[in-house]
Motif scaffolding. Structure first.
Motif, short mmCIF file in Angstrom:
data_model
loop_
_atom_site.label_atom_id
_atom_site.label_comp_id
_atom_site.label_asym_id
_atom_site.label_seq_id
_atom_site.Cartn_x
_atom_site.Cartn_y
_atom_site.Cartn_z
N LEU A 181 0.81 -1.20 0.12
CA LEU A 181 -0.03 0.06 0.02
C LEU A 181 0.77 1.10 -0.10
CD1 LEU A 181 -2.96 -0.98 2.30
CD2 LEU A 181 -2.81 -0.66 -0.07
N VAL A 182 1.88 1.10 0.63
CA VAL A 182 2.85 2.52 0.75
C VAL A 182 3.55 2.66 -0.36
CG1 VAL A 182 4.75 3.37 2.19
CG2 VAL A 182 3.35 2.10 3.47
N SER A 183 3.92 1.46 -1.29
CA SER A 183 4.56 1.66 -2.35
C SER A 183 3.93 1.70 -3.68
CB SER A 183 5.69 0.64 -2.35
OG SER A 183 5.06 -0.44 -2.20
N ARG A 184 2.41 1.90 -3.41
CA ARG A 184 1.54 1.72 -4.51
C ARG A 184 2.02 2.53 -5.63
NH1 ARG A 184 -4.45 -0.16 -3.68
NH2 ARG A 184 -4.38 -1.36 -5.55
N PRO A 185 2.37 4.00 -5.25
CA PRO A 185 2.60 4.91 -6.37
C PRO A 185 3.58 4.34 -7.27
CG PRO A 185 2.40 6.12 -4.49
CD PRO A 185 2.20 4.81 -3.98
N ALA A 186 4.74 3.81 -6.58
CA ALA A 186 5.85 3.10 -7.41
C ALA A 186 5.19 1.86 -8.21
CB ALA A 186 7.07 2.39 -6.36
N THR A 187 4.47 0.88 -7.49
CA THR A 187 4.13 -0.11 -8.43
C THR A 187 2.97 0.19 -9.61
OG1 THR A 187 2.45 -0.90 -6.65
CG2 THR A 187 4.64 -2.13 -6.84
N LEU A 201 3.56 2.77 -11.21
CA LEU A 201 4.30 3.55 -12.37
C LEU A 201 4.66 2.03 -13.24
CD1 LEU A 201 7.12 5.86 -10.94
CD2 LEU A 201 6.05 5.92 -13.18
N LEU A 202 5.12 1.19 -12.60
CA LEU A 202 5.66 -0.08 -13.14
C LEU A 202 4.48 -0.65 -14.01
CD1 LEU A 202 7.57 -2.48 -13.31
CD2 LEU A 202 6.34 -3.55 -11.50
#
Lengths: 362, 362
Positions: free
Chosen positions: A274-280, A282-283
């Motif tokens: 959930l925290v890294s959602r913006p990163a995933t 992007l992927l």
């Protein structure tokens, strides 16, 4: 300059009329000069158009209620070209009623119908299917052939190189795209006779005509480098190209499936996700096939773009935009011009698939 | 039962003597019956052995100070077989001084040296290189050929099927591994004549000999399905196999590179990465080539395992363990037995690569 309109097979593909019309409307939001000939069931197209006021005055409907099915044999599809949405969309290009056709239907049927209706352009022995794939760089890589021809001789490969480079120049804006032949090693002695002969001819042509040639030939590339972005056009026969394309798609899905498994394996990893959602996200965006949609049948007297069967409206919009750019930049004329520069005509007359002068280079 | 010892080329590969010896020692920690013939520079091997008391009494050194280089041409490597660590390790198998050889050196050289020293086994026309790849399931998939033969006819493909199935049975423990031929579609009419003929013969053999056959043939598989785990053995020619293998490796690296970029793109994503680290470690572990290390040259009179040039000690231990299991389970004898069951001998006598009876099935 007014752009010829684009014929859209509104009935092909898994997603149906609504998504095809929405895709066309979406493309038109960025390019308001686009005009469409929508081919398919009139009532359903009209219903879909109601949601898109920006399509008013920009689209005409060509009614037909028959559709080529997803598993229809090409031989049967050809016989039904005059009564189906796919056949009529391609026919509109042949008759001059449209400049390009876009379909999300059955690839084999679309290829067969397009070859018969539009015929192969002068100087090209066999058309090829080319697609765009994501890379680590901002641009896509063009790969061809992806299955139109199970085998390819040296002359076919040269023609694919010229056609792929023209496609890359138009879509990615490279003046001289870097072209490599797909092989199982980068040493000169690797691979089949066809690959070595094609490489020898492209090397000789590059040396003779460095200024005029519309591509930079740079030898062989192995399939683990396709997505690095250093090669702009990867040229291969339809069997190897299909194997490579699907292996790349399957492997990317495999890794993302493992990632999903991993992210849902514990509460901690779910929180991390959930925290890294913006990163995933992007992927996901980068790998989304809708952002690279629009495979093209190159080498025909006309532009035919194949949209993924499962493409969403964004994907259809991408395919429509690719078709418009190929039209605007006169793909067919560019290919004819570049073939001439490469001296592929000489190779053609030679007739045995061996590059003239390749003995001297061996 | 006492296991024949394993000859380890201690000098091949990028990582050198220390890693090869450490790998052997690591394998021996789980399997204390393993014994080794370590081939290479005596002083360096002795120095490396000092860190591994569990290797005492379990290893002999065969001294030589010459090594096949990573880019050495196979023709040159063959001439240097009697003086190099790779050549002497393979020769030990020929002479009976070891049961199997493991090398992390140059693949082409290892293949050439092994073919000349060990020769092709009866009933096999051409050896093939087979590797293990991760899947979504707990087991690996076996794929062959990966580049030993640029082309393959129907008879070669049948023999690859038998050899790959024997490898899969031993390494993954399947009684009847599911075998599929790699193709660009799953319909019977797709692909080359060689593929269609091989498929027809395998189908006929399965129908005739359902009980005795040591594999389940299930038609064609496309390259996007290789890593799903539903197919246990993927059979193809060396060109397509090499293209598929490297495309899968390259695509997996591409996605993980994108993921790294995404995770380092913002403070938030960096935090998310730290939180979800156990999850991404799971992914890394699953994809780590060291956990799938050990490509095998199948079809020779002896077991030769190729370890990745860049494998670490864990990878070398995996390759050594694969070699030991192939020895213990008598790979060569199994292949000979299974070839017989398949009636591949009949196909061999036919001599033109066409499956007998395939006309009847067409």
């Amino acid at each position: 300059m007014s752009l010829p309109r684009i014929a859209v097979d509104a009935m092909g593909g898994d997603e149906g009329v609504r998504v095809m019309v929405e895709g066309a409307a979406l493309a038109r939001r960025s390019h308001d000069k686009f005009k469409f000939l929508l081919v398919g069931d009139q009532a359903r197209i009209e219903a879909a158009l109601e949601d898109h006021p920006n399509m008013r005055g920009a689209s005409e409907i060509l009614h037909c209620d028959d559709v080529i099915s997803g598993d229809e044999q090409p031989t049967r599809a050809i016989r039904r070209a005059k009564t189906t949405s796919m056949g009529l969309a391609v026919n509109a290009v042949k008759e001059g009623a449209a400049g390009a056709a876009v379909s999300a239907g059955n690839t084999g049927a679309l290829m067969a119908i397009s070859k018969i209706a539009l015929r192969t352009m002068p100087g090209i022995d066999r058309p090829a299917l080319a697609a765009l794939m994501p890379t680590l760089e901002p641009h896509d890589v063009v790969m061809l052939d992806l299955g139109a021809n199970t085998e390819a001789d040296a002359r076919n490969l040269l023609q694919f190189a010229v056609m792929g480079a023209a496609y890359s120049r138009i879509v990615n804006g490279f003046e001289k795209p870097v072209v490599r032949l797909l092989n199982i090693g980068t040493e000169e002695i690797k691979g089949t006779d066809a690959l070595r002969d094609a490489a020898a001819h492209l090397t000789a042509a590059s040396a003779k005509n460095e200024g005029g040639l519309a591509l930079q030939f740079d030898g062989f590339v192995e399939s683990d480098k396709i997505n690095r972005g250093e090669t702009h056009v990867v040229v291969t026969d339809g069997f190897s190209g299909n194997i490579a394309l699907k292996a790349i798609e399957g492997s990317a899905r495999f890794v993302t499936d493992l990632l999903k498994q991993a992210f849902t394996s514990s509460l901690r990893s779910k929180i991390g996700f959930l925290v890294s959602r913006p990163a995933t996200e992007l992927l996901r965006h980068h790998l989304d096939p809708n952002n690279h949609n629009g495979a093209v049948f190159l080498g025909l007297n006309g532009v035919v773009v194949k949209s993924h069967g499962s493409a969403n409206a964004k994907g259809v919009a991408h395919a429509v935009t690719v078709a418009a750019r190929l039209l605007e930049d006169k793909l067919t004329e560019r290919i004819a011009h570049d073939l001439n520069e490469l001296g592929a005509a000489a190779l053609k007359e030679n007739g045995n698939g061996t590059a003239p002068g390749s003995e001297a280079l061996a």
